[in-house]
Scaffold this active site. Structure first.
Site, PDB file in Angstrom:
ATOM      1  N   TYR A  82      -8.928  15.363  -5.841  1.00 44.03           N
ATOM      2  CA  TYR A  82      -8.035  14.769  -6.838  1.00 44.03           C
ATOM      3  C   TYR A  82      -7.218  15.852  -7.532  1.00 44.03           C
ATOM      4  CZ  TYR A  82      -6.691  11.851 -10.866  1.00 44.03           C
ATOM      5  OH  TYR A  82      -5.991  11.162 -11.837  1.00 44.03           O
ATOM      6  N   ASP A  92       0.868  -1.175   0.000  1.00 43.60           N
ATOM      7  CA  ASP A  92       0.000   0.000   0.000  1.00 43.60           C
ATOM      8  C   ASP A  92       0.902   1.220   0.000  1.00 43.60           C
ATOM      9  OD1 ASP A  92      -1.654   2.149   0.618  1.00 43.60           O
ATOM     10  OD2 ASP A  92      -2.812   1.054   2.110  1.00 43.60           O
ATOM     11  N   LYS A 145      -3.160  16.106  -7.412  1.00 45.62           N
ATOM     12  CA  LYS A 145      -2.324  16.038  -8.614  1.00 45.62           C
ATOM     13  C   LYS A 145      -1.532  17.328  -8.821  1.00 45.62           C
ATOM     14  CE  LYS A 145      -3.278  11.842  -9.973  1.00 45.62           C
ATOM     15  NZ  LYS A 145      -2.257  10.782  -9.847  1.00 45.62           N
ATOM     16  N   ASN A 176       2.541   5.416 -10.040  1.00 42.03           N
ATOM     17  CA  ASN A 176       1.293   5.416 -10.809  1.00 42.03           C
ATOM     18  C   ASN A 176       0.059   5.262  -9.943  1.00 42.03           C
ATOM     19  OD1 ASN A 176      -0.502   4.788 -13.279  1.00 42.03           O
ATOM     20  ND2 ASN A 176      -0.622   2.903 -12.080  1.00 42.03           N
TER      21      ASN A 176
END
Length: 239
Positions: A137, A53, A141, A74
């Site tokens: 998100y 994890d 990012k 990724n």
């Protein structure tokens, strides 16, 4: 033979990248939380599977008992929903897997990496623009891209590079989830929902995972040695 590590390598973009590097003759290790998914991704090629994890500091550190020449962060994901509907739990979990996971992966990889090494983050066009539907998100990012740029300056004189690939909506299970969600929300068919998802791409299509994999292969190549701290948008002109 290069040693290559890909987090979140069991499905989607990670799986495509793993297969591309394995087909290029590299020794590939993929990680993820689900052993069955990893084994399925690896069964047609000589790929090593490690369950881990990326939000677990000790688990990530344990991956680097031996050095890797190419490390691709990724693993990622996150729930959709505008800011007022985003819970603290969703916010924290999204930042953990996308941003903290990349931080832990790069931090553990770097001390063992030698000249010619490559650190690559799979970010998103959400790292380059705002998206009201996925604020956590988007924030995560953007953070990944900031981390990449900071690390790029840190490694610039060592012959190592650190870059980000920023795909638009890609033909993966995550995109399928988004399409299915739009079908339910707006009571439209799959073609209409797909058109809604791809409307931000001037080419009106989903990005293929193999396109992301080919970009990763290039960034890991000797010809890309001068590319450092770069956010490579793979989005048909969206950015």
């Amino acid at each position: 033979m290069r040693q290559v590590l890909i987090t979140g390598g069991g499905t989607g973009i990670g799986r495509a990248i793993a297969h591309a590097f394995a087909d290029a003759g590299d020794a590939v290790t993929i990680t993820g939380r689900r052993p069955d998914v990893l084994k399925e991704a690896a069964k047609s090629r000589a790929i090593t599977c490690r369950t881990a994890d990326v939000t677990d500091e000790a688990a990530v550190a344990a991956l680097f008992g031996t050095p890797f020449d190419v490390v691709i962060a990724n693993a990622g994901g996150g729930a959709s929903g505008k800011l007022v509907k985003t819970s603290l739990a969703d916010w924290n979990s999204t930042l953990a897997v996308n941003l903290t996971g990349t931080f832990l992966t790069f931090r553990a990889a770097l001390p063992h990496m030698t000249t010619g090494g490559r650190l690559i983050a799979i970010a998103s066009t959400a790292a380059l623009k705002g998206n009201a539907s996925v604020p956590a998100y988007t924030a995560a990012k953007h953070g990944v891209l900031g981390l990449v740029r900071a690390v790029a300056h840190d490694v610039a004189t060592s012959g190592i590079t650190c870059n980000a690939i920023c795909p638009g909506f890609t033909d993966t299970p995550l995109a399928d989830d988004a399409i299915t969600g739009l079908m339910r929300r707006f009571d439209v068919d799959r073609d209409k929902a797909t058109a809604m998802v791809t409307s931000g791409n001037p080419q009106n299509r989903l990005i293929a995972p193999d396109e992301v994999a080919a970009t990763a292969l290039f960034l890991a190549s000797p010809e890309a040695a001068a590319i450092n701290g770069h956010a490579l948008s793979l989005s048909g002109g969206e950015i």
